[in-house]
Design an enzyme around this catalytic site. Structure first.
Site, PDB file in Angstrom:
ATOM      1  CG  ASP A 174      -2.395   0.579   0.927  1.00 24.42           C
ATOM      2  OD1 ASP A 174      -2.404   1.850   0.748  1.00 24.42           O
ATOM      3  OD2 ASP A 174      -3.339  -0.137   0.672  1.00 24.42           O
ATOM      4  CG  HIS A 206      -5.535   3.744   0.987  1.00 24.26           C
ATOM      5  ND1 HIS A 206      -5.073   2.506   0.546  1.00 24.26           N
ATOM      6  CD2 HIS A 206      -6.791   3.766   0.546  1.00 24.26           C
ATOM      7  CE1 HIS A 206      -5.832   1.842  -0.108  1.00 24.26           C
ATOM      8  NE2 HIS A 206      -7.092   2.467  -0.146  1.00 24.26           N
ATOM      9  CG  ASN A 298     -13.625   1.616  -4.958  1.00 26.73           C
ATOM     10  OD1 ASN A 298     -14.290   0.701  -4.423  1.00 26.73           O
ATOM     11  ND2 ASN A 298     -12.793   2.494  -4.093  1.00 26.73           N
ATOM     12  CB  SER A 369      -9.534   0.303  -0.376  1.00 24.51           C
ATOM     13  OG  SER A 369      -9.027   0.803  -1.828  1.00 24.51           O
ATOM     14  CG  LEU A 474     -24.940 -24.613 -13.268  1.00 24.26           C
ATOM     15  CD1 LEU A 474     -24.583 -23.902 -11.966  1.00 24.26           C
ATOM     16  CD2 LEU A 474     -23.666 -24.615 -14.015  1.00 24.26           C
ATOM     17  CB  THR A 494     -23.419 -31.673 -17.169  1.00 28.94           C
ATOM     18  OG1 THR A 494     -23.007 -33.133 -16.824  1.00 28.94           O
ATOM     19  CG2 THR A 494     -23.819 -31.666 -18.427  1.00 28.94           C
TER      20      THR A 494
END
Length: 1021
Positions: A174, A206, A298, A369, A474, A494
Site C-alpha cells: 500500500d 490509506h 470502485n 479498499s 447446471l 455438466t
C-alpha cells in the site's frame, strides 16, 4: 509529453499538437478520442501495437498526464520489459535497470532525451523488437480505491476460539503506514520501501487504515486478525503506485517476507490481455503458494479492475453493514471471457480504523479498499488453523463458506459475504475444475461441457453432502455425496447451454450437511451468432498492404475491434450484423509518401464475411483558396464520425499532394478535412484561414474544397492584455462531442498582447475557440460560424468563476466539486483556469469541516488535481462550500485572488445531482486593450448570474455588489439596476492609478447563498 518514439505531444488545454522527433518529419500520427482518453499513435508504432508488442498506454496521452509522466514532471519514461527468450532487450541509454528474477521481468527508465535514438534502434528495428521481446509495458500507476465489521464477518467468534491469525504473516502492499499509531505498535515485523518517497511513513492515511483493518490491536477498534504479523511494503505515494514498484513489492512479499497472504487495495482500469501486475499475481500464486487478496475496484459497474481480474486473485467486492451491495463496488462479468468476478464480498462501507498522523485517532472510510483487508484478515485466521494449506485452498475455503446476500447475482458478490467463523467450523472445502464454459457460435449443437467439483474433508469423521444447483445451465451427476474422513469425493458437473439464447449464465452449486454450507460458482457464456471474417487490403501499387491503422467498428455502440494484418490479410471473429471497417495505408511510392484512407461496410451473416479494400480507388484530396497572399500550413486534420464512433487524425503530410480517400456512400458517415492558411510574409500572421471541408453521408467522390474568401465567415478578433504586456496563443478546433476543449490547437504562436487577429472560417461549421496566455487558458463551448463579418474580444476583464462546465454534483452521499472553471474571462459562454493559481476548497456542515482539498495545477485536461471529494452524512443538511485561489503571474496583474463561498442544502440522491452553485459574472465596458479604466471616470458594468449546468432552476432573491480600491481593506456599496436577464452597475473609479476589486452577495429562491470576491477585477490607469 514526450512519447517512447521521441515525438512530443504538446497539450493546449484539452487540445494538442504533435511535434515529430528528430528525423521523423515523414512519420504520420493518428489522434483519437476513445472513452474520454486521447491517444496519439505514430505510424511506425501502430504495427507493434496490433502485434501486442507495445503497451497501448504508452500512447494514451490523457493517462500519461494524469499519472504526471509529462515533461514538466519527469525527464524519463518508466518501462517494464519481458522477453520470450528470457533476455530482455538492452535499450540504448536505459537507466535504473533492475531485474525481477522471480517474474522474468526487467524495470528501467528511458531518458526522454534519448527516446528518439532508442526508438530508432528498436525499430530499425521493428522486426527485431517483435521477435526478441514479448512485451514492452509502460510502468503505469495504480491508485487506492472496524468497529462493527469484525463481528459482521464472524471474526469476534473466531477470537474466542483463540484464532487471531497468530503465526501468520500478512503483507500489506500500500502507501506505507504510521509507525507511531498505537494500533500498529509491535504489529509490523518487516518493512520495505519500493516507492519514490523517502521513507515508509503513510502520508495519505490509506495504508494505515488498511493495515489496521487486517491486524490492528487497538483497545476499541481491533483488526480482523490481531494476532497476525504484518509485513508492510510501501509501493506508492501521493501520485499513486508505479507498476514496477508493485511487482517488486509482490516479489518481496511472496519470496522474501514469506507472507502467506498479501493484501492489495489498489486498482487500475482493466485492459484486454494480461498486464504486469496481473501476471505477477498469477505467477507468484503458483510459485510460492501465496494468496493475493485484491480489491475489486470502485467503479460501480463491470468489469472489475486490474489486478482484481487475475485468475488467481481472491477478488473482493464491498457490502454495507446489512450485507447489501455497495453502489460503488465493481462487478462482473470479467472483460474478455465473461467469467465471474468478484469472488467474495466483505464490509466496505463506513469502516472505522486507524488514522495516520492523528496521535492514535481513527477515521471512517469506504471502498473496496476497506473490504479486501477484512478478507485478508479472515484468510490469516484460517491459515492459523490450517498452516499447510496453499493460498488457493484458503481461497476455496473462504469462498465456499461465504454467506450470499439476497437478490444479488454472482457477478456482483461471487459466492457472498465472507464468514470466517463458518470457514473455521467447516471441515469440507471444494475445488472446481472446468466449472466455467464459453460456447462459441457455430460449435456442436449440443453446447455442453463436463467438469468436476472435488470436496476435500479435513476432519476425522465422514460427511454426507446434499447437493443442489442454482442456474439454468447446471446439472449434477448425483444429488448426494459421501466424503470420507481425511479424504476426497467428486461430483460430475455438466454445463449444458443447448438451446439457450446468447448471454451470461452464472450460477452456484451448494453442498450442505447440517450447518455446513459450501457454495461453488459455475456457469457459462454463450456467444451470440458470430463468424470468422477475412479482410484483405490492396495497396496503391496493386500489392497486399498491411494498413498502419485498421478499426472494425459498430456505429450504434462505438465498439472497436482492431484486427491484426499479415501480408495484407486479417481474420477476425465478429457477431452477426452490420459493421464498418476503417483502414488507412501509408506507402512510399517513387520516393513520395501516399496515405490512403477508406471506410467500408461489412455485412457479417451466415456465410461469414469477406471484404477487400482496394486503395487504388483512392482519390487525391485538395484545398484551394483565392487569396494569393496566403499559403497552406503543412499538416492537416482529418476525421470521420459515424454514430457512436469517431476518428480524428493530425498529420504532418501535405493534403494537396500526399493524402487520398476512397469514395463511399455511407448514410450517417461524416467526412472532415481541416487545413490552416497563414500569411506568406508576416509572423505572427495577421490572419488565419481555418478551412473545413465537411461532407455528410459518406466520403466524397470529389474530395476537393475550393474556398472563396467572400463566402467565408470573417471574425475580427481583439486579444487584450491583463494589465501587463504578454504574449498569447490563439486556439481553435472542431469540437469532440462530450469533451469540451479537447480539440483546441494553435492558430498562431507568440501573438503580442494586446493584439489582433482576423480569423476566416468555413460557414456552417461549429468551431471551438480559446486563448492560452502563460499558464492560463480560456475557451468557449463552440460556436457556429456564419457567413459575413463579426467581431470578438478575448481576455477581457473580469476574469473569475464561470459555469460553462459542470462545477460539481452529489451522487448518493458523495460530493464532488471541480475548481477548473475559476478563471474565465469576462465574456458569456466561456470557462477558464490558471495552472499557476493555488488555493484550497473546503466543505463544512453545521460548522464542522468534512473535507479539504488543495487546489493547484488546475488544468482542463487534468481536472483530478483540482477537485474536492467528500463523503457526506446520509439525509438532508446545510452545507458551506468554499473555493479560494490566488495567483502571482507575469502574464496578468488582474484577478490575483478569487474566492467563492456557497451555502446550500443537500440531501441523499439516487443519481448524480448537480450542486446548486452560482457565479456572478461581470462585463465592464469602456476598458482599454489592457483592461484599464480611465482614472476618475465611470465604468458601466453589466452583471449576470450563471448556474451550475443541470442544477434545479431558481430565481435570484437578492443581490448586493460592493467595490474596493485598496485590495479589499475597505468596501463601499454599488447600486444595481435590473436590466433584462441581469443587472447594470455604474462604478466611479478612483482618480489615481490602481485596481478595482469586486464583492457580491447573492441569494436565490432555492435557499442557495453566494459570497464571491475578486481581488483586482480590473485596472485603473
Amino acid at each position: 509529453m514526450t512519447l517512447i518514439t521521441g515525438d512530443r505531444v504538446v497539450m493546449t488545454g484539452r487540445g494538442h499538437r504533435v511535434e515529430p522527433g528528430p528525423g521523423r518529419q515523414d512519420v504520420g500520427f493518428r489522434s483519437q478520442m476513445l472513452k474520454g482518453h486521447l491517444y496519439v499513435v505514430p505510424s511506425d508504432a501502430q504495427p507493434l501495437l496490433t502485434q501486442g508488442v507495445l503497451d497501448r498506454r504508452l500512447f494514451d496521452v490523457t493517462q500519461l498526464l494524469e499519472w504526471r509522466y509529462g515533461d514538466a514532471d519527469r525527464g524519463d519514461i518508466p518501462l517494464i520489459t519481458q522477453s520470450g527468450t528470457g533476455q530482455a532487450p538492452a535499450l540504448r541509454s536505459a537507466q535504473d535497470v533492475k531485474g525481477l528474477a522471480g517474474l522474468g521481468m526487467t524495470t528501467l527508465s528511458l531518458p526522454k532525451s534519448g527516446a528518439a535514438q532508442a526508438w530508432k534502434d528498436m525499430a530499425g528495428g521493428a522486426r527485431t523488437l517483435a521477435a526478441g521481446t514479448a512485451k514492452i509495458w509502460l510502468d503505469g500507476r495504480l491508485s487506492y480505491t472496524l468497529d462493527r465489521s469484525t463481528e459482521q464477518i464472524g471474526a469476534t467468534g473466531a477470537w474466542k476460539q483463540g484464532m487471531t491469525g497468530e503465526g501468520i504473516t500478512v503483507a500489506v502492499l500500500d502507501f506505507g503506514y504510521d509507525p507511531d499509531h498505537p494500533d500498529l505498535k509491535g504489529m509490523v515485523t518487516q518493512t520495505r520501501n519500493f516507492s519514490e518517497e523517502p521513507d515508509i511513513r503513510d502520508n495519505l492515511g490509506h495504508g494505515t487504515h488498511v493495515a489496521s483493518t487486517v491486524a490492528g490491536n487497538g483497545e476499541k477498534y481491533r483488526g480482523v486478525a490481531p494476532g497476525a504479523r504484518l509485513a508492510v511494503g510501501k509501493v506508492g505515494g501521493a501520485a499513486g503506485a508505479s507498476e514496477s514498484a508493485i511487482v517488486a513489492g509482490m516479489e518481496w512479499a511472496a519470496l522474501e517476507a514469506k507472507a502467506k497472504i498479501v493484501n492489495f487495495s489498489m486498482a487500475a482500469p482493466d485492459e484486454p490481455g494480461i498486464d504486469p501486475v496481473e501476471q505477477a499475481v498469477n505467477t507468484l500464486s503458483a510459485k510460492a503458494g501465496t494468496l493475493f487478496v485484491v480489491a475489486a475496484g470502485n467503479s460501480g459497474r463491470s468489469p472489475v479492475s486490474s489486478p482484481a481480474s487475475a485468475d488467481a486473485a481472491l477478488t473482493v467486492g464491498a457490502v454495507d453493514r446489512r450485507d447489501r451491495m455497495a453502489a460503488f463496488s465493481s462487478t462482473g462479468p470479467r472483460a474478455g471471457d465473461h467469467a465471474v468476478k468478484p469472488d467474495i464480498t466483505a464490509p466496505g462501507v463506513g469502516i472505522v480504523a486507524a488514522a495516520a498522523g492523528t496521535d492514535g485517532g481513527h477515521v471512517e472510510m469506504s471502498g473496496t479498499s476497506m473490504a479486501s483487508p477484512h478478507v485478508a484478515g479472515a484468510a490469516a485466521i484460517l491459515a492459523q488453523r490450517h498452516p499447510d494449506w496453499t493460498g488457493q485452498r484458503l481461497k476455496a475455503a473462504l469462498t465456499g463458506s461465504a454467506v450470499p446476500s439476497p437478490g444479488t447475482t454472482p457477478y456482483q458478490q461471487g459466492t457472498g459475504r465472507v464468514d470466517v467463523a463458518r470457514a473455521l467450523r467447516q471441515q469440507v472445502t471444494a475445488q472446481a475444475t472446468d466449472a466455467w464454459a464459453a460456447f462459441p457460435w457455430g460449435g456442436p449443437k449440443e453446447r455442453a461441457k463436463t467438469g468436476t467439483i472435488t470436496y476435500t474433508n479435513s476432519g476425522d469423521t465422514p460427511v454426507s453432502l446434499d447437493l443442489t444447483r442454482e442456474g439454468e445451465v447446471l446439472e449434477l451427476g448425483v444429488r448426494k455425496l459421501d466424503v470420507p474422513a481425511g479424504g476426497q469425493a467428486s461430483v460430475t458437473l455438466t454445463i449444458d447451454a443447448t438451446g439457450r439464447a446468447p448471454g451470461d449464465y452464472a450460477g452456484t452449486v451448494t453442498a450442505t450437511a447440517g450447518d455446513t454450507v459450501i457454495r461453488t460458482v459455475a456457469g457459462a457464456y454463450v456467444e451470440p451468432e458470430s463468424y470468422d471474417v477475412t479482410i484483405t487490403v490492396v495497396g496503391r501499387q496493386g500489392q497486399p498492404a498491411d494498413p498502419w491503422m485498421a478499426q472494425i467498428y459498430d456505429p450504434a455502440t462505438g465498439t472497436v475491434i482492431e484486427p491484426v494484418f499479415h501480408d495484407g490479410t486479417a481474420t477476425v471473429r465478429l457477431p452477426k450484423g452490420d459493421w464498418d471497417v476503417y483502414t488507412e495505408a501509408v506507402e512510399k511510392i517513387d520516393g513520395k509518401w501516399a496515405d490512403t484512407a477508406a471506410d467500408s461496410p461489412l455485412r457479417v451473416d451466415g456465410d461469414g464475411g469477406r471484404l477487400t479494400v482496394d486503395m487504388r480507388q483512392g482519390r487525391a484530396t485538395g484545398v484551394t483558396l483565392d487569396d494569393p497572399s496566403a499559403e497552406i500550413r503543412r499538416g492537416f486534420e482529418f476525421g470521420l464520425a459515424h454514430g457512436a464512433w469517431s476518428f480524428n487524425m493530425i498529420t504532418s503530410l501535405n493534403p494537396n499532394a500526399e493524402f487520398f480517400v476512397v469514395p463511399a456512400r455511407r448514410p450517417g458517415l461524416t467526412y472532415t478535412l481541416r487545413t490552416l492558411w497563414l500569411s506568406r510574409d508576416v509572423s505572427p500572421s495577421p490572419y488565419v484561414y481555418d478551412l473545413v471541408d465537411r461532407r455528410t453521408d459518406g466520403i466524397p467522390d470529389d474530395p476537393i474544397y475550393r474556398a472563396r474568401r467572400k463566402e467565408l465567415a470573417k471574425i475580427s478578433t481583439t486579444y487584450r492584455a491583463s494589465g501587463v504586456a504578454a504574449t498569447g496563443m490563439p486556439l481553435a478546433g472542431l469540437p469532440f462531442p462530450g469533451f469540451p476543449g479537447s480539440s483546441l490547437t494553435p492558430l498562431v504562436y507568440d501573438l503580442p498582447l494586446p493584439g489582433t487577429l482576423v480569423r476566416y472560417r468555413t460557414p456552417g461549421v461549429t468551431y471551438e475557440s480559446g486563448l492560452q496566455v502563460g499558464t492560463s487558458l480560456t475557451f468557449d463551448g463552440g460556436r457556429l460560424a456564419k457567413r459575413g463579418e463579426s467581431g470578438e474580444v478575448w481576455n477581457a476583464a473580469v476574469t473569475g468563476p464561470s459555469f460553462l462546465l459542470p462545477g460539481g454534483n452529489r451522487t448518493g452521499d458523495e460530493l464532488t466539486f471541480s475548481g477548473v472553471g475559476l478563471f474565465a474571462d469576462g465574456r458569456p459562454g466561456r470557462t477558464g483556469s490558471d495552472a499557476s493559481a493555488t488555493g484550497a476548497a473546503t466543505l463544512a456542515r453545521d460548522g464542522r469541516t468534512l473535507a479539504r482539498a488543495d487546489l493547484a495545477g488546475c488544468e482542463i485536461y487534468r481536472p483530478e488535481g483540482c477537485e474536492l471529494r467528500a463523503d457526506l452524512p446520509a439525509g438532508a443538511g446545510a452545507y458551506t462550500l468554499t473555493a479560494s485561489m490566488r495567483r502571482q503571474v507575469p502574464h496578468s496583474a488582474l484577478s490575483t485572488g478569487v474566492e467563492s463561498v456557497w451555502t446550500f442544502r443537500s440531501a441523499t440522491t439516487e443519481k448524480p445531482q448537480p450542486l446548486p452553485l452560482t457565479a456572478v459574472r461581470y462585463g465592464p465596458g469602456g476598458l482599454d486593450e489592457s483592461n484599464r479604466a480611465k482614472p476618475g471616470g465611470v465604468t458601466r458594468m453589466p452583471v449576470w448570474i450563471e448556474r451550475n449546468p443541470g442544477a434545479a432552476a431558481a430565481e435570484t432573491r437578492s443581490i448586493r455588489l460592493e467595490m474596493s480600491t485598496d485590495d479589499g481593506t475597505s468596501w463601499r456599496r454599488v447600486p444595481l439596476v435590473r436590466t433584462g436577464s441581469g443587472w447594470t452597475a455604474v462604478l466611479r473609479n478612483p482618480s489615481a492609478a490602481g485596481f478595482v476589486s469586486l464583492r457580491a452577495a447573492v441569494t436565490d429562491t432555492a435557499g442557495t447563498g453566494l459570497t464571491q470576491t475578486i481581488t483586482r477585477a480590473y485596472a485603473v490607469g
